[in-house]
Every structure is written in structure tokens, then in C-alpha cells.
Design a protein around this motif. Structure first.
Motif: not given
Length: 703
Positions: A51-62, A84-87, A92-97, A100-105
Motif C-alpha cells: 500500500w501507499g506510494p512506497e509499496l509497504r508490505l503486509l504479508f502472511n506465513d506463505g 527485496w532489493p533484487e526485485l 518495481g516498475p510493473m508494481l508502480d504502473d 497508478r492503475g496503468h497495468a495489472t495482471g
């Protein structure tokens, strides 16, 4: 504060104090985002909320399984790029888009190197993203992303393994197709090594055959990248160290990823480095319990080989061997067919040569005045030519018996020096006729051997007559005998036409003559040396040839195991003379042979001695004559049509008064089983055609 992962999603808003978490004030979280968070924390699938512009993480056990060592509570609420700096770069660009509502999938099978479990690990991951919108009234705004992250490493590995397997099959098919029509082994080696080398991206691929001593190997061909040196040549297996020697001799593939690390100093590393190898796969091929060939893949730098690469090399070397053996078998059949055709031509030539002087001699006798001097000269010539024909036929019979395992050795403790002397005596006419100088070098002490003296004398005689044939007139021949490490050694050397190096072993092959010269009409059938080697082998010995090349003479050497010391032999008593026929008593002699000329000529010869003869052309005629003639002696041809000689002999013995008749078989077959069959049929004597006068006289004397 309750753990949000233990709270059902429908009541998470009531049970969870968002203001007390690092995720931000509860009021700042839209209800859709809180609902998504509850679904993530409750799910067993690897999921997270960003969530948010910085894409902060909330994750589960999996999701913790993917994070590995980084999955501690302090990571919750941290920006995606920090966790996850290696990702960050590929995803990162795909998640930013998406934010912004430009791309999903989905982003499928992305390769990454994750640092989990304390060491780098290559993995593949597929991301599925869905937008999480803000509260109603602000539908266009996206507050975060719902991300399902699945590790697909196993699926990618399986697909890659399948693709690699298909690629290996395509390579093997390509090698098979390229070598299927090859007509010589070298073409197979060239194509197979090139295709394998290019497929693996290596420095060099070499194919080698093991030599007969099972220690040296010859690299026949190697494919290599530009700049790499060729390794073709002959090597000792021991040069490559104990690991290579022990593995290859038992058929185990040698695998070295780093020569300098895996080999002890002085244990093969020097040899590998001298030909520019740092990593190697060497696949041996063992057939019938013996190492016969190998294929080596060389890399100029260290390389970790995969199991699939090992399997590929092993499959290629197996297929190469199959194709090469097919080509060699075809070549062997063609060579055998050529030898057969050549042999038949030579046989006709060699048998016709004695017939010409015999025919000329007969014409001289017919046209001449019949003087004793002329008859003696012509008779001697005809006898020599007949002896030559007999020798050719005897060689043919002997090689047939040896090849079929039917020859019987009459072994005894004998002095090899005496055997050599007997062989020299028998070969002297041929040596003397060519004007050769013969030198003999024998030790003073006896050379005891357990051998058949007749057969070993035949061996040495063949070597001597061979030297006489292939040495120009007035040449030099030397016979020497010695002892070497418990072995009796006899060598026959000459200064004759010599043998090319590549033919030194081939001269012992059946029907082979290295140098056929049209001017040598007595060249023989090309079976004498084959007979030499086989007879010596039956005695547990060896026969070898050596020569400095054409024009430099040859040396043939036989080696026989020494036996215990000879016992002093008493002087042999002279053989009792054969009894002569009673004086003034002519014999009644019956001759049966479908070769009328042979029968009548023998009858005429016997008639000169005063004997009464009758001639029949077949078995039935012989029985009819015998009933009235009552012969004292009967010479019966074995190979008569209709009733053969065996049946004629049995019937003859059954006639009244014929029990004491002396029966002699006339035949071209002289093996032990042939003689035994003659005795079983009732014959007293077994004469080989053409029967010499002395043998005929012995039959008459015994009657």
C-alpha cells in the motif's frame, strides 16, 4: 494486541487496532484495504498487500517462505524495495504502473537470486497483481495492491529439463543422421565430435581407440575451437594419473571440474595442463569386459558439469561406437571378399604353374628318343613340380584344419635345435636354388620344448622358404636361436624386399601377401605365414614380424615356452625294414577310381613290376570284378559317385574269401577323423593323393 493472522477476515476491523501498528493510522486505511489485509493474513497462499506510494508490505506465513531469513516481524510495513532489493529492478516498475492503475495482471517465471537459507539460491517467481481501490466516492484512486506471489522454480526446472532432453534428442538424431551414410570411421568421428563440441560450447572433443596392450590409446581425431592445439597421437593411460586410470579401466566416466583443485600435484595435472585442460569429461566404452574406446570433452577453464551433460556424452560415445563398428564391419566384409577373389586368382595361378612344365615334360617324353638321361632329367623336373603342387594343397588342408580346430598336435619333449636343423635341411633346396648365403647361429646348450616336432619344423621351414622367395638372388638369410627369460626364441632374417610398417601384422592374415610380384611365380597362396602364427599359438607361443621397411629385409621371430631339461636319450634303434613281397610271386591288384586316367596309370605302373591288375570305374564294378578276380590288394578311391569307397570296402570284406584282402584308401582327405573313418570301414592303409611310389610299395610289401 491480537495477531491479525489469527482473526477471521470479517471481524478483523473490530479486533485489530490499526493505530497501534506500524502500518499507519486506522483512519488512513480505506475499508477495502483493511478487508484485503484481513484476507491476506487469513490465507495460506503466499500473498501480500502493498500500500501507499512506497509499496509497504503486509504479508502472511506463505510469503515468509520466499523471504527466508528476512521474514521477521520488523520487516512488516517496510517498503517493498527495502525488503527485496533484487526485485526492485525487474518488478518495481510493473508494481508502480499497477499502483497508478496503468497495468495489472501477471509477471510470469521471473528469474532471481534470493539469499535465503544463508546462501544465494536461484529461483523463479510469478506475480499476480490486483488493485485495491479507495473508499466509495474516490473510486479512481488506488490505495494499494493485492499481490499473490508463487514460486515456480520447480516448474521452470521441469520445463527446462524437458527442453534440454528434447535438445539432446535432436542432437543425437542429428549425429545419427550425419553418420548414417558415412563410409569410413574418420567421417563419423569428425561429425560427432563437432556437433557435440558446438552443443556443449567446449574447447575440444577427442575420440580415441585403445591399443591391443590395453595401456596405450590413440586419439584418432579431435574437434577444437580456433586456437586450441590438436591432441591427436598415441598416449599412455598412466600419464593422466591414478584417477583417470582407475576410472576408465573399469568403465566409469571420469569427471573433473577443476584440474588444479581436484588432482594431487604430479598425479595427472601436468599432462592435463600441457594440453590446455582445466575441466574434462572422459567417457570410456567397455565391451566384453575390455576398455576399447573413449570420448573426451575438454574445457580450457574450470566448469561444473551437469548430470545431463554427462548422460549426453555417454550417449554420443555409445552411438559413435555403434556407427564405427558398422562401418568397420562393412569394410572387413569388403576386404574379406577382396581377399577371397584375390586368393582364387592366385590359387589358379599357382596350380597352373606346375602343370605347364609337367605337360611339357610329357610332350618331351612322347616326342623324344626315350634315352635314360632325358627320362631322368624330365622325370626329376616333373617330380619337383608335383611336389610343389602337393605342398600347396597340404598348406590349404592344414590351414583348414587349424581354423576349424581339428588339427591334432603330437607333442613330446624335444630339442628345438634338432627341429631347426631338420627344417633347414628341408629348405636347403629352395635356398640353394636361389644362390642365397645361409648363416646359422645356435647356442651350445639344448633348447628343450614341449612341442610337435613335425609342426614346429613345418613352421620354421615355412619361414625359411618365405625368406628364399622374397629375397633377391644371392641374398643373405640368417637363422638364430637363443633363450630369453624362460622362452626359446628362433628368428629368421633376410635382406630381401622388406615389409611396410603398416603391414607388419597384416602379413599373418589369411590369403595376404604384402608384395605380389608378377615375376615371382612361386609366391605361394598367402597362407604360409597365417599357418605359422596359428601353429605357434597352438603351442602357447607367439610369431611376430619386424622390418625397417621396403628394401630393408625382414625378421620373423617365434617364441615358445621352454620345457624342463631334456633327458639323455638312448640311441634310437633303426626302424625294421619293410618286408619285401615274396620273390617270384606277383600280386593280384584291383584298382577302383572314377578318374580313369589315374586308375589306368597306376595299373600300368604296377604291371611293370609283374603284377596282375584290374581296373573299375566305380564301386559296383569293383565288387563285380573282385568276385571273380579274388585280388590280394585293392586300391579304392574314396570319392567315387554312387557307392563311395567306404561302402565298397565294407561290401568287399563281406564277399566270400575277401576277408584277408589288403585294402588301401586313395583320397585327398588326410585329417585324423578321415583316417579313423577309413579304419572303421575296413581299410588297412590310407594314402593321400597323389600317392608317392614309396607308399604304394609299402602297401604291396605288407600284402
Amino acid at each position: 494486541m491480537p495477531d491479525p493472522r489469527s482473526v477471521p477476515a470479517p471481524v478483523i476491523d473490530d479486533a485489530f487496532d490499526w493505530a497501534a501498528t506500524p502500518f499507519g493510522a486506522a483512519a488512513a486505511w480505506p475499508s477495502a484495504l483493511r478487508t484485503a489485509a484481513g484476507m491476506v493474513l487469513h490465507s495460506r497462499q503466499p500473498m501480500c498487500v502493498m500500500w501507499g506510494p512506497e509499496l509497504r508490505l503486509l504479508f502472511n506465513d506463505g510469503y515468509r517462505t520466499l523471504l527466508g531469513a528476512r521474514a521477521h516481524d520488523g520487516v512488516m510495513g517496510q517498503p517493498f524495495r527495502a525488503v527485496w532489493p533484487e526485485l526492485a529492478g525487474p518488478v518495481g516498475p510493473m508494481l508502480d504502473d499497477a499502483l497508478r492503475g496503468h497495468a495489472t495482471g501477471a509477471v510470469e517465471d521471473q528469474p532471481f537470486v534470493f539469499h535465503r537459507n544463508g546462501y544465494p539460491e536461484p529461483v523463479h517467481v510469478t506475480f499476480f497483481t490486483s488493485p485495491i481501490h479507495a473508499d466509495e466516492g474516490r473510486a479512481a484512486e488506488i490505495a494499494g495492491l493485492l499481490v499473490t506471489c508463487l514460486e515456480t522454480t520447480a516448474r521452470v526446472a521441469a520445463r527446462r529439463e524437458r527442453d534440454d532432453a528434447m535438445e539432446r534428442l535432436r542432437l543425437l538424431d542429428e549425429i545419427g543422421e550425419a553418420t548414417r551414410v558415412a563410409s569410413e570411421p574418420r567421417a563419423i568421428m569428425e561429425e560427432a565430435t563437432r556437433l557435440l563440441g558446438e552443443h556443449l560450447g567446449v574447447t575440444r572433443v577427442a575420440y580415441a581407440d585403445l591399443e591391443a596392450d590395453n595401456d596405450r590409446f590413440t586419439i584418432r581425431h579431435d574437434w577444437r575451437v580456433p586456437g586450441a592445439i590438436s591432441t591427436t597421437g598415441v598416449y599412455s593411460l598412466d600419464l593422466f594419473g591414478s584417477q583417470a586410470t582407475s576410472n576408465l579401466r573399469i568403465g566409469r566416466t571420469l569427471v573433473i571440474s577443476d584440474v588444479d583443485r581436484e588432482l594431487a600435484p604430479g598425479d595427472g595435472d601436468g599432462m592435463f595442463n600441457s594440453i590446455g585442460i582445466k575441466a574434462i569429461i572422459c567417457c570410456p566404452l567397455v565391451k566384453g569386459g575390455r576398455l576399447v574406446a573413449m570420448m573426451a570433452v575438454h574445457q580450457a577453464h574450470p566448469r561444473g558439469w551437469t548430470a545431463e551433460e554427462l548422460a549426453l556424452v555417454e550417449a554420443v560415445v555409445e552411438r559413435c561406437w555403434a556407427h564405427i563398428e558398422r562401418v568397420r564391419s562393412t569394410e572387413a566384409l569388403r576386404e574379406a571378399d577382396r581377399h577371397k577373389s584375390e586368393f582364387l586368382a592366385v590359387l589358379a595361378h599357382e596350380l597352373r604353374n606346375p602343370l605347364a612344365p609337367i605337360r611339357n615334360g610329357l610332350e618331351l617324353l612322347r616326342l623324344g628318343d626315350g634315352g635314360r638321361e632325358q627320362v631322368a632329367r624330365v622325370g626329376g623336373m616333373m617330380d619337383r613340380q608335383l611336389s610343389h603342387m602337393t605342398h600347396l594343397i597340404d598348406d590349404l588342408l592344414d590351414i583348414a584344419r587349424v581354423s576349424s580346430g581339428k588339427i591334432v598336435l603330437h607333442r613330446e619333449l624335444a630339442d628345438l635345435k634338432r627341429i631347426v636343423s631338420a627344417a633347414i635341411e628341408g629348405a636347403m633346396p629352395a635356398i640353394g636354388a636361389a644362390g642365397h648365403d645361409l648363416a646359422v647361429d645356435m647356442p651350445d646348450a639344448p633348447l628343450p620344448v614341449d612341442a610337435d616336432p613335425v609342426r614346429i619344423s613345418q613352421v620354421i621351414g615355412n619361414l625359411l622358404t618365405n625368406a628364399a622367395k622374397y629375397t633377391p638372388r644371392n641374398g643373405r638369410i640368417r637363422v638364430a636361436a637363443r633363450v630369453e627369460e624362460g622362452t626359446a626364441v628362433v628368428s629368421v632374417s633376410d635382406n630381401g624386399i622388406g615389409i611396410p610398417p603398416e603391414s607388419l601384422d597384416a602379413v599373418f592374415d589369411m590369403f595376404t601377401q604384402v608384395a605380389r610380384h608378377t615375376e615371382r611365380s612361386n609366391g605361394g597362396l598367402g597362407i604360409g605365414l597365417s599357418l605359422v602364427r596359428r601353429l605357434v599359438a597352438l603351442h602357447g607361443g607367439t610369431a611376430t614380424a619386424a622390418s625397417a621397411g621396403p628394401g630393408h629385409g625382414s625378421t620373423f621371430t617365434i617364441r615358445l615356452p621352454l620345457a624342463d631339461a631334456l633327458q639323455p636319450a638312448a640311441d634310437a634303434a633303426p626302424a625294421p625294414p619293410l618286408p619285401a613281397p615274396a620273390a617270384g610271386r606277383p600280386l593280384r591288384i584291383l584298382i577302383a577310381d572314377d578318374n580313369v586316367d589315374a586308375a589306368r596309370s597306376l595299373a600300368d605302373l604296377l604291371a611293370l613290376g609283374g603284377h596282375d591288375t584290374r581296373v573299375a570305374a566305380d564301386g559296383a564294378g569293383a565288387l563285380e570284378l573282385a568276385a571273380a578276380f579274388h585280388p590280394d590288394v585293392a586300391f579304392l578311391d574314396i570319392g567315387m559317385p554312387g557307392m563311395d569307397g567306404y561302402e565298397t570296402a565294407r561290401c568287399l570284406r563281406g564277399l566270400p574269401g575277401m576277408q584277408s584282402v589288403r585294402l588301401a584308401a586313395l583320397t585327398g582327405w588326410g585329417a585324423a577323423e578321415d583316417r579313423e573313418r577309413s579304419r572303421a570301414a575296413g581299410f588297412d592303409h590310407h594314402l593321400l593323393k597323389p600317392a608317392v611310389p614309396a607308399e604304394v610299395s609299402a602297401v604291396l610289401a605288407a600284402a
